[in-house]
Design an enzyme around this catalytic site. Structure first.
Site, PDB file in Angstrom:
ATOM      1  N   GLY A  94      27.780 -16.430  52.144  1.00 33.07           N
ATOM      2  CA  GLY A  94      26.563 -16.428  51.712  1.00 33.07           C
ATOM      3  C   GLY A  94      25.803 -15.484  52.741  1.00 33.07           C
ATOM      4  O   GLY A  94      26.379 -15.422  53.868  1.00 33.07           O
ATOM      5  N   ASP A 212      39.143 -20.661  62.473  1.00 26.02           N
ATOM      6  CA  ASP A 212      38.849 -19.270  61.954  1.00 26.02           C
ATOM      7  C   ASP A 212      37.969 -18.598  62.964  1.00 26.02           C
ATOM      8  O   ASP A 212      36.946 -18.101  63.009  1.00 26.02           O
ATOM      9  CB  ASP A 212      37.753 -19.510  61.024  1.00 26.02           C
TER      10      ASP A 212
HETATM   11  N1  LIG Z   1      22.754 -17.820  64.485  1.00 27.99           N
HETATM   12  C1  LIG Z   1      22.824 -16.434  64.164  1.00 27.99           C
HETATM   13  N2  LIG Z   1      22.209 -15.328  64.727  1.00 27.99           N
HETATM   14  C2  LIG Z   1      22.498 -14.240  64.599  1.00 27.99           C
HETATM   15  N3  LIG Z   1      23.216 -13.838  63.587  1.00 27.99           N
HETATM   16  C3  LIG Z   1      23.969 -14.580  62.779  1.00 27.99           C
HETATM   17  C4  LIG Z   1      23.856 -16.045  63.385  1.00 27.99           C
HETATM   18  N4  LIG Z   1      24.708 -16.697  62.385  1.00 27.99           N
HETATM   19  C5  LIG Z   1      25.306 -16.093  61.528  1.00 27.99           C
HETATM   20  N5  LIG Z   1      24.741 -14.640  62.058  1.00 27.99           N
HETATM   21  C6  LIG Z   1      25.383 -13.345  61.364  1.00 27.99           C
HETATM   22  O1  LIG Z   1      25.854 -13.647  60.040  1.00 27.99           O
HETATM   23  C7  LIG Z   1      27.384 -13.292  59.908  1.00 27.99           C
HETATM   24  C8  LIG Z   1      27.953 -14.448  59.260  1.00 27.99           C
HETATM   25  O2  LIG Z   1      27.593 -15.539  59.477  1.00 27.99           O
HETATM   26  P1  LIG Z   1      28.753 -16.951  59.696  1.00 27.99           P
HETATM   27  O3  LIG Z   1      28.255 -18.169  59.999  1.00 27.99           O
HETATM   28  O4  LIG Z   1      30.163 -16.496  60.027  1.00 27.99           O
HETATM   29  O5  LIG Z   1      29.034 -16.890  57.878  1.00 27.99           O
HETATM   30  P2  LIG Z   1      30.143 -17.401  57.205  1.00 27.99           P
HETATM   31  O6  LIG Z   1      30.249 -18.679  57.150  1.00 27.99           O
HETATM   32  O7  LIG Z   1      29.600 -16.884  55.717  1.00 27.99           O
HETATM   33  O8  LIG Z   1      31.170 -16.682  57.492  1.00 27.99           O
HETATM   34  C9  LIG Z   1      27.666 -13.408  61.376  1.00 27.99           C
HETATM   35  O9  LIG Z   1      28.882 -12.511  61.680  1.00 27.99           O
HETATM   36  C10 LIG Z   1      26.631 -12.875  62.003  1.00 27.99           C
HETATM   37  O10 LIG Z   1      26.510 -11.375  61.995  1.00 27.99           O
END
Ligand SMILES: Nc1ncnc2c1ncn2[C@@H]1O[C@H](COP(=O)(O)OP(=O)(O)O)[C@@H](O)[C@H]1O
Ligand SMILES: [Mg+2]
Length: 442
Positions: A94, A212
């Protein structure tokens, strides 16, 4: 580290019903308790344990975690209704939007920017992964893990609210097409920070396997402090005399350890392998899998492995965007470390604490050539254009089906079969070609 009293999932009610309209106060940790046990996700595998739990029960079970429970309305307000201008990233589960919490929202919650991740919930896995993030990140606190501020579990909605990381993901920084290359010192700092995060997970009282580890799951603070986020696939490590955890093979092609893909046996050494892949990406500036490169260069590990231990050849695979602005000595040591992490034999890989010890002295080397002055603009993370439908109200997004096959490049999480097939073909491309010809696939 914050630890919570052990409870069982049997006590949970199914379903996250309408959340309270009055926001709940975060529960304060009872510091007088002498022994807390971290609530473990493996409790979910008890036969008959429901995966769905009520917002109230979850908040009760996470007493001490200081997590805030948000309503969907509040999260819509702080993200301007999940507007595309607030979009900051997206993985398989998402979109993530930036939001701003003001100091009037909740007593005890300071004004701050946050990242709000909205999970697509059509599949069973989405809920499980959301829960994994709440359970792990809600209880584990460390300077190299992103801080989970709270969550929303309202009707079918599942959201997570994290501290905002101003530089976004390592993936965005390392592989961006425009702007200055990530400097050598920042790369070494990020490698060390991420290694410390993994070490903490592996060595905590009840060890955790992250499962992961990849550049899109490593987030960067303004000063390049690395923090691990996305605990959706994290697993409790083996207990007692067990040597491994048996799981469905989940992960990302190009990062998952070969023995894990082949057997489903997960150990902390699987994370060490993935760390080796990320270290290699930091050295070469190449993605772990890149279909746009010539065939023999598509799989980074296969292409680079044999050049890592040869100091003369190493220069050929180092990131050309560094323009030679790196310490040769440190690069050689880091390359040798990556080589060990990428060993086919898990037992020959170093532990994460050894990785930290090896990386620590690589932070300061004085053999970096003096190069041209490059001004690094303090950046906001690059905004990736959201897909059109993602700009809309979250309610609409859940209408599609959630697939294990994620969006392209390193965000792809493959199913067991996919990972195995890909591994087989990268280990023996000729044989695989023959098989595919037999099966009429090519
Ligand atoms: N706390 C945060 N601050 C800034 N960017 C974020 C943060 N969390 C996620 N993102 C951005 O969103 C992307 C997807 O987040 P992520 O937690 O890896 O989601 P998913 O579980 O869908 O893989 C990250 O690669 C980053 O670019
Ligand atoms: Mg992710």
């Amino acid at each position: 580290m914050t630890m919570i009293k052990k409870i069982t999932w049997k006590s949970f009610l199914p379903g996250c019903y309408k959340a309270q309209t009055t926001p709940l106060e975060p529960k304060k940790r009872d510091t007088k308790h002498s022994s807390f046990h971290r609530l473990s996700l493996s409790d979910l595998s008890n036969p008959g344990s429901p995966l769905s739990i009520s917002a109230n029960d979850l908040s009760n079970s996470l007493v001490g975690s200081n997590l805030h429970i948000f309503t969907l309305t509040e999260l819509k307000t702080i993200t301007q209704n999940f507007s595309s201008s607030n979009f900051i990233g997206e993985g398989g589960f998402g979109p993530v939007h930036k939001g701003f919490i003001d100091d009037k929202m909740r007593p005890g919650l300071k004004a701050q920017p946050v990242a709000v991740k909205l999970l697509d919930l059509d599949g069973f896995q989405g809920h499980r992964e959301w829960l994994a993030e709440v359970i792990f990140l809600g209880q584990l606190r460390h300077p190299h893990l992103v801080k989970l501020i709270g969550y929303c579990c309202e009707d079918e909605n599942r959201l997570l609210v994290y501290e905002y990381m101003p530089r976004g993901s390592l993936e965005n920084h390392l592989f961006r097409k425009y702007g200055a290359a990530l400097p050598w010192a920042a790369r070494m700092k990020i490698a060390l920070g991420a290694a410390k995060g993994l070490t903490f997970l592996h060595e905590t009282e009840k060890p955790v396997i992250y499962r992961d580890f990849k550049t899109s799951n490593i987030l960067l603070d303004a000063d390049h402090t690395a923090k691990l986020s996305d605990f959706g696939l994290a697993k409790d490590g083996p207990e007692g005399d067990e040597t491994h955890v048996s799981t469905r093979v989940m992960g990302t092609h190009g990062y998952a350890a070969p023995e894990y893909v082949m057997t489903g046996h997960l150990t902390s050494m699987s994370d060490v392998y993935s760390f080796g892949v990320v270290l290699l990406e930091l050295l070469t500036g190449r993605r772990s899998m890149d279909k746009n490169r010539p065939n023999r260069e598509q799989n980074l590990v296969e292409w680079a492995r044999h050049q890592l231990n040869d100091s003369r050849k190493l220069g050929r695979i180092m990131d050309p965007r560094l323009e030679g602005q790196y310490s040769t000595k440190a690069a050689q040591k880091a390359a040798a470390l990556a080589y060990q992490c990428l060993s086919h034999h898990p037992k020959s890989r170093p532990t994460m604490s050894t990785v930290v010890k090896t990386l620590e002295p690589l932070q300061n080397f004085d053999d970096i050539p003096i190069g041209p002055f490059v001004y690094m603009v303090p950046v906001e993370p690059e905004k990736t254009e959201p897909k059109k439908e993602k700009e809309q109200n979250p309610q609409r997004q859940r209408q599609g089906h959630r697939h294990r096959i994620r969006s392209p490049r390193s965000r792809t999480v493959y199913t067991e079969t996919n990972l195995r097939n890909n591994l087989r073909s990268s280990l023996n491309p000729q044989k695989e070609k023959e098989n595919q010809e037999k099966e009429g696939k090519i």
